[in-house]
Structures are given as structure tokens and as C-alpha cells.
Design a protein around this motif. Structure first.
Motif, short mmCIF file in Angstrom:
data_model
loop_
_atom_site.label_atom_id
_atom_site.label_comp_id
_atom_site.label_asym_id
_atom_site.label_seq_id
_atom_site.Cartn_x
_atom_site.Cartn_y
_atom_site.Cartn_z
N MET A 1 27.26 41.19 35.55
CA MET A 1 28.10 40.04 35.83
C MET A 1 29.72 40.16 36.04
O MET A 1 30.26 40.76 34.83
N LEU A 2 30.28 39.98 37.02
CA LEU A 2 31.74 40.18 37.11
C LEU A 2 32.48 38.80 37.01
O LEU A 2 32.46 38.03 37.88
N LEU A 3 33.42 38.63 35.93
CA LEU A 3 34.26 37.40 35.92
C LEU A 3 35.68 37.67 36.23
O LEU A 3 36.32 38.54 36.01
N SER A 4 36.28 36.52 37.13
CA SER A 4 37.68 36.70 37.33
C SER A 4 38.30 35.43 36.69
O SER A 4 37.71 34.40 36.99
N VAL A 5 39.61 35.82 36.15
CA VAL A 5 40.21 34.49 35.59
C VAL A 5 41.41 34.11 36.68
O VAL A 5 41.98 35.14 37.02
N ILE A 6 41.53 33.09 36.93
CA ILE A 6 42.46 32.91 38.03
C ILE A 6 43.29 31.65 37.44
O ILE A 6 43.07 30.53 36.90
N THR A 7 44.83 31.71 37.78
CA THR A 7 45.57 30.68 37.45
C THR A 7 46.74 30.56 38.49
O THR A 7 47.27 31.62 39.14
N PHE A 31 36.52 41.75 32.52
CA PHE A 31 37.10 40.42 33.33
C PHE A 31 38.31 40.99 34.07
O PHE A 31 38.91 41.72 33.69
N ASN A 32 38.61 40.23 35.00
CA ASN A 32 39.85 40.69 35.71
C ASN A 32 40.67 39.38 35.70
O ASN A 32 40.11 38.19 35.93
N THR A 33 42.15 39.42 36.17
CA THR A 33 42.75 38.33 36.23
C THR A 33 43.70 38.28 37.40
O THR A 33 44.31 39.51 37.40
N LEU A 34 43.75 37.27 38.03
CA LEU A 34 44.63 37.12 39.23
C LEU A 34 45.40 35.89 39.10
O LEU A 34 45.23 34.85 38.62
N ILE A 35 46.79 36.14 39.33
CA ILE A 35 47.91 34.99 39.40
C ILE A 35 48.19 34.76 40.83
O ILE A 35 48.62 35.83 41.37
N LEU A 36 48.40 33.50 40.99
CA LEU A 36 49.19 33.20 42.35
C LEU A 36 50.55 32.47 41.90
O LEU A 36 50.57 31.55 41.40
N ASP A 37 51.67 33.07 42.48
CA ASP A 37 52.79 32.34 42.24
C ASP A 37 53.20 31.42 43.46
O ASP A 37 53.32 31.94 44.59
N ASN A 38 53.11 30.35 43.27
CA ASN A 38 53.08 29.40 44.33
C ASN A 38 54.76 29.01 44.70
O ASN A 38 55.23 27.83 44.58
N ALA A 39 55.30 30.09 45.25
CA ALA A 39 56.87 29.90 45.68
C ALA A 39 57.89 29.20 44.59
O ALA A 39 58.54 28.23 44.72
N SER A 40 57.72 29.88 43.57
CA SER A 40 58.63 29.90 42.45
C SER A 40 60.06 30.13 42.90
O SER A 40 60.29 30.87 43.86
N THR A 41 61.06 29.80 41.93
CA THR A 41 62.39 30.55 42.28
C THR A 41 62.28 31.92 42.30
O THR A 41 61.65 32.35 41.38
N LYS A 42 63.09 32.57 42.67
CA LYS A 42 63.30 34.04 42.42
C LYS A 42 63.55 34.59 41.04
O LYS A 42 62.64 35.62 40.75
N GLU A 43 64.28 33.63 40.33
CA GLU A 43 64.26 34.07 38.84
C GLU A 43 63.10 33.87 38.13
O GLU A 43 62.55 35.02 37.44
N ASP A 44 62.41 32.82 38.33
CA ASP A 44 61.07 32.71 37.79
C ASP A 44 60.05 33.85 38.02
O ASP A 44 59.35 34.18 37.37
#
Length: 290
Positions: A1-7, A31-44
Motif C-alpha cells: 500500500m502506498l500512502l500520499s499525504v497532501i496539503t 509515504f510521500n508528501t505533496l503540497i499545493l501552493d494556492n497562489a500565495s504571495t511570492k514571499e510566502d
């Protein structure tokens, strides 16, 4: 079983990094981890990107040029995870923290006999085990007792839940008409109505002591606008026949109440936001607010 953690990160890199540090500290690293940056400021975004580059464990950071909201953002991450061969998805709000044994305690629940797993949230003094399905309400409450929770009355809270690949695909993921709020209740209801098993567990516990940071950043008027437009949509889409009929007089009562408030100059900004939410619903202007 392969688990992905997403945020998803939206101008909250400091909190997201705290979550990722707690993910790095897990005793089980399978497990692996995926993050989506939802159009944050450039600094963030740069702050988060720099951290991911130096992290001892690889994390896939994806950047979006526009804020996709919660449901659409999770759908995007989930497709990426499935491309990597994941069997299960663990969805976490970015302002959650995990104890080191979280993944090892969760995995025994990720079995073919379960389809959707609701994870308890420590909200700072009390544990929320599920959300409660309520009709004709602009916001939904959590329940703080874990007994026998029938799936038609309760839903897995979107802040922390796990779902099997086949189930997410058959449900076609989150309904993207919800920018944020109510999409988790909608997903659980659709899962139950298709015969999938929803399990609410008592451990591990995800620590979530603060109100969603994304909600704070949107601000109170925008939050109200989304809550009301999504509440009308949720009830019309999912309610029994008498609730579907009641949506219309309910919306009229809301309009009258808010017009009176604006007339007497009481909470004018909030009332205008709620009225805009009603207009969004009537004009089928759902999803991302431009």
C-alpha cells in the motif's frame, strides 16, 4: 500500500512548515508528501520552496497561478498522487500538527474494508470526531462524542481524513462548485449513498487548535459569502425533497433579514456579503469567486 499525504498552502508557509516538520518526524516514513501552493504571495511561496529544497525528506511542491480553493486544489493533488501509484490519500489542513506515531497508528485503518476514514481533531481542549449533517444551516457543527456515528448523519471532517483511491475516483473527487466549506460534508454524503463504508476512528488524533488560516485570510465578509452560497447549494443538491423545496423560502428569509439590517445600518458589511452569497447561488456563480 502506498500512502500520499497532501496539503494546501495559501499564504501560510509558517504553519505549513510546522506541519511538514511534524511529517518529517514520523516514525513510519513509508509515504510521500505533496503540497499545493494556492497562489500565495511570492514571499510566502519562496519561504516554503526554500524549506522544501533543504528538507531531509523529499516533498513535492506544486505551484498554482490562481487560488483554486480547497476542493479543486485537493482534486489536483490527488491526481498527482495517483500518477505516483498511491492507493490511499491522507488530506490534512496546513495548520495541523502530528505526533510522531500518527502514520503508524493510522495505517491499520487503511484496509480494503474501509473506504473513507474520519480522523479526530484536537481543537484545543476537546476532540471533534466528525461533522454533523444539518439541513437549512449556513454552517455545520462538529460532534465531540465517538459512539456509533451513522454515515447519513455525520461526515468526515475535511481538515483530516483518509480516502481510498478507488472511492475518490468513483466519486470524481470533491465537487468543485464549492470553493471552500461544505465540500467535505458533500463528499461523505455521496460516498454513503453509493454504499461506501465511512469509518470514524478514535486515534490517531490530529492537532488542530486554531481556526483555518485560509478562512482568516479570506476575511469575515468573504467567509460569510461562501458559507451562505455553499449552504444553499449543499441543501438543494443533497437534501430530501422537502428540504429542497424549503431552500427557496429559507433564502428569501435570509434576504429579508439582511436587507433590514442594512436599512438600520447594523453589520452592513457582513449583510452585504451574505446577500452576495445569495446572489451567487441564484446566478449559479459557484466555485472560485473572482
Amino acid at each position: 500500500m502506498l500512502l500520499s499525504v497532501i496539503t494546501i498552502n495559501y499564504n501560510g508557509s509558517e504553519k505549513t512548515i510546522k506541519l511538514l516538520n511534524s511529517i518529517n518526524s514520523q516514525t513510519d516514513h513509508d509515504f510521500n508528501t505533496l503540497i499545493l501552493d494556492n497562489a500565495s504571495t511570492k514571499e510566502d511561496f519562496d519561504s516554503l520552496s526554500a524549506w522544501c529544497t533543504k528538507a531531509p525528506i523529499a516533498h513535492l511542491l506544486i505551484s498554482s497561478s490562481e487560488n483554486l480553493g480547497f476542493g479543486q486544489g485537493i482534486n489536483l493533488l490527488t491526481r498527482k498522487a495517483f500518477e505516483k501509484g498511491s492507493d490511499w490519500i491522507l488530506v490534512l489542513n496546513n495548520d495541523i500538527n502530528l505526533k510522531p506515531d500518527f502514520i503508524s497508528l493510522l495505517k491499520p485503518n487503511l484496509t480494503p474494508g474501509n473506504d473513507l476514514v474520519g480522523i479526530p481533531l484536537d481543537e484545543g481542549g476537546h476532540i471533534a470526531y466528525a461533522g454533523k449533517i444539518q439541513w437549512l444551516k449556513h454552517t455545520l457543527q462538529h460532534t465531540y462524542q465517538l459512539t456509533s456515528l451513522p454515515a447519513y448523519e455525520f461526515y468526515a471532517i475535511g481538515g483530516a481524513f483518509a480516502i481510498r483511491k478507488e472511492v475518490f475516483e468513483k466519486l470524481r473527487g470533491f465537487d468543485e462548485n464549492y470553493f471552500m466549506y461544505f465540500e467535505d460534508a458533500d463528499l461523505s454524503l455521496r460516498a454513503w449513498r453509493k454504499g461506501f463504508k465511512i469509518k470514524f476512528i478514535d486515534k490517531p488524533i490530529a492537532h488542530h487548535p486554531e481556526v483555518s488560516f485560509s478562512g482568516k485570510k479570506l476575511g469575515s465578509p468573504m467567509l460569510l459569502r461562501l458559507h451562505y452560497s455553499n449552504a444553499f447549494y449543499f441543501n438543494l443538491k443533497n437534501g430530501p425533497w422537502y428540504i429542497k423545496l424549503a431552500v427557496w423560502p429559507w433564502s428569501w428569509i435570509v434576504v429579508i433579514k439582511q436587507l433590514i439590517k442594512t436599512g438600520i445600518k447594523q453589520n452592513g458589511e457582513q449583510s452585504i456579503a451574505i446577500l452576495n452569497g445569495v446572489v451567487d447561488f441564484y446566478k449559479h456563480r459557484m466555485g472560485q469567486i473572482k
